[in-house]
Design an enzyme around this catalytic site. Sequence first.
Site, short mmCIF file in Angstrom:
data_model
loop_
_atom_site.label_atom_id
_atom_site.label_comp_id
_atom_site.label_asym_id
_atom_site.label_seq_id
_atom_site.Cartn_x
_atom_site.Cartn_y
_atom_site.Cartn_z
CB CYS A 106 15.46 -29.89 -7.64
SG CYS A 106 13.75 -30.33 -7.84
CG ASN A 139 10.59 -30.03 -4.38
OD1 ASN A 139 11.19 -29.05 -4.81
ND2 ASN A 139 10.91 -31.27 -4.71
CG HIS A 181 16.14 -29.41 -3.54
ND1 HIS A 181 15.20 -28.43 -3.77
CD2 HIS A 181 15.62 -30.56 -4.05
CE1 HIS A 181 14.17 -28.97 -4.40
NE2 HIS A 181 14.40 -30.26 -4.58
N1 ACO Z 1 -1.22 -39.94 0.81
C1 ACO Z 1 -1.44 -41.17 1.34
N2 ACO Z 1 -0.82 -42.27 0.89
C2 ACO Z 1 0.05 -42.12 -0.11
C3 ACO Z 1 0.32 -40.87 -0.70
C4 ACO Z 1 -0.37 -39.76 -0.21
N3 ACO Z 1 -0.18 -38.51 -0.70
N4 ACO Z 1 1.24 -41.03 -1.66
C5 ACO Z 1 1.55 -42.33 -1.69
N5 ACO Z 1 0.83 -43.01 -0.76
C6 ACO Z 1 0.86 -44.42 -0.45
C7 ACO Z 1 1.47 -45.22 -1.57
O1 ACO Z 1 0.49 -45.49 -2.56
C8 ACO Z 1 1.96 -46.43 -0.84
O2 ACO Z 1 0.89 -47.32 -0.68
P1 ACO Z 1 1.05 -48.88 -1.06
O3 ACO Z 1 2.13 -49.36 -0.12
O4 ACO Z 1 -0.30 -49.42 -0.81
O5 ACO Z 1 1.48 -48.87 -2.49
C9 ACO Z 1 2.33 -45.92 0.55
O6 ACO Z 1 1.70 -44.65 0.69
C10 ACO Z 1 3.84 -45.77 0.73
O7 ACO Z 1 4.37 -45.16 -0.43
P2 ACO Z 1 5.89 -44.90 -0.59
O8 ACO Z 1 6.16 -44.42 -1.98
O9 ACO Z 1 6.71 -46.03 -0.08
O10 ACO Z 1 6.09 -43.70 0.43
P3 ACO Z 1 7.44 -43.02 0.82
O11 ACO Z 1 7.66 -43.16 2.28
O12 ACO Z 1 8.57 -43.39 -0.09
O13 ACO Z 1 7.11 -41.49 0.55
C11 ACO Z 1 7.51 -39.81 -1.11
C12 ACO Z 1 6.75 -41.09 -0.76
C13 ACO Z 1 7.11 -38.74 -0.12
C14 ACO Z 1 7.12 -39.40 -2.51
C15 ACO Z 1 9.03 -40.08 -0.99
O14 ACO Z 1 9.36 -41.25 -1.70
C16 ACO Z 1 9.85 -38.95 -1.51
O15 ACO Z 1 9.84 -37.86 -0.97
N6 ACO Z 1 10.66 -39.21 -2.58
C17 ACO Z 1 11.48 -38.18 -3.17
C18 ACO Z 1 10.65 -37.35 -4.08
C19 ACO Z 1 11.31 -36.05 -4.45
O16 ACO Z 1 11.99 -35.44 -3.67
N7 ACO Z 1 11.05 -35.60 -5.68
C20 ACO Z 1 11.47 -34.34 -6.15
C21 ACO Z 1 12.87 -34.38 -6.64
S1 ACO Z 1 13.44 -32.82 -7.01
C22 ACO Z 1 13.09 -32.41 -8.66
O17 ACO Z 1 13.90 -32.52 -9.51
C23 ACO Z 1 11.73 -31.90 -9.00
#
Ligand code: ACO
Length: 368
Positions: free
Chosen positions: A115, A285, A255
């Site tokens: 990204c 994204n 980003h």
């Molecule tokens: N819908 C419902 N529940 C979900 C979903 C979903 N789509 N996805 C995960 N959950 C659940 C998980 O399983 C977890 O449940 P558990 O506690 O029973 O295990 C719970 O929701 C909380 O999960 P977390 O991972 O703690 O959620 P978080 O608040 O961290 O949000 C997210 C997750 C949105 C992925 C966040 O961590 C994030 O945005 N991280 C950065 C990701 C990113 O930007 N990646 C791209 C980088 S750029 C590149 O190079 C491509």
Amino acid sequence: MSPPFAHITGWGMSVPENILTNDDLAKMVETNDEWIVSRTGIRERRIAGADQTTASLAAEASLRALEVANVHPSDLDMIILSTSSPEYIFPATACLVQDQIGAVKAGAFDVLAACTGFVYAINLGSQAIKSGSASNVLIIGSETLSRVVNWKDRNTCILFGDGAGAFVMQASDEPGGVLSAVLRSDGSGGDLLSVPGGGSANPASMQTLYDGLHYIQMNGREVFRFATRVMADATQQTLESVNMDMDDIQLLIPHQANQRIIEAAARGLNYPMDKVMVNLDRYGNTSTASIPIATVEALEQGRLNPGDNTVMVAFGGGLTWGAALIQWSGPLSYERKVSPRRVRLFARSRSIFSRLRRRVEGFFWRNE
Ligand code: ACO
């Protein structure tokens, strides 16, 4: 003679028409609109159709950018395409775009910095111009990550969208354009965000397919932590290198990964959210395409104008991160942007014309 400045003189974007909403996703995996919006800010994303590819979206965005800059494809010296969803391992997707748009004298290559790739491309393009090796450079961020997302993995499939954005960069003696850039990486975190299969480490096989190694794998929590740490730092570093601060910045273009990451960066910089460009609610994204797409929309909304200073800041797989500080220019006037080849052609045709005119005048003078 001082080195030329690298101005951004054209911009364009291309996104697929197909819209995938959070409600559509809720029919595919166990999730819901409320969860996705509250954790990410994303409401919908665009998904490439069967006839659309990373190169075709890139070519469309590029032609639009060239039209804004009023530059013919044959005047391009270099094409830098950033992507994490290339058409092939090789040839480079940049070469496919070079052929599709008819950039007959341009070198073309891909950049892979996930990204952060578009920020890397801004720096590479501006360095090529400042070193004098190129006058007209096309930089592109293009992705069809929908093709490498596991549509059964709710942790990743809700995040990504497809699209492309492009800038034309041109040399000019007038100050402005790309003022500074910071590029960073930390390969020790490479496994936090990757597509592990299909390369030389894990060549494609029945086993890699069975294990799903050709899909994006991500440790969301760790990526989130890393992102909130580096966005503000990179922005500050690029400003400090030219003795500027956030008061000098009219618009921050981050980003577009997650609303909460963007808000954390703005808080870390003590910068108001109303001066931060956000459009991830409609595109998700789009990885390396997110900054040029956000820039095109900021320009359309009148939020970025010639003379404004903007910082484009990104993080991504690698791990990589970086920022570029740009004084916005807009298209260069005709005299400032003509390529050296056209200048030479123009001068030659003018001298032929004046020689001809002298001969005709001489003929009439002798016969008076
Ligand atoms: N819908 C419902 N529940 C979900 C979903 C979903 N789509 N996805 C995960 N959950 C659940 C998980 O399983 C977890 O449940 P558990 O506690 O029973 O295990 C719970 O929701 C909380 O999960 P977390 O991972 O703690 O959620 P978080 O608040 O961290 O949000 C997210 C997750 C949105 C992925 C966040 O961590 C994030 O945005 N991280 C950065 C990701 C990113 O930007 N990646 C791209 C980088 S750029 C590149 O190079 C491509």
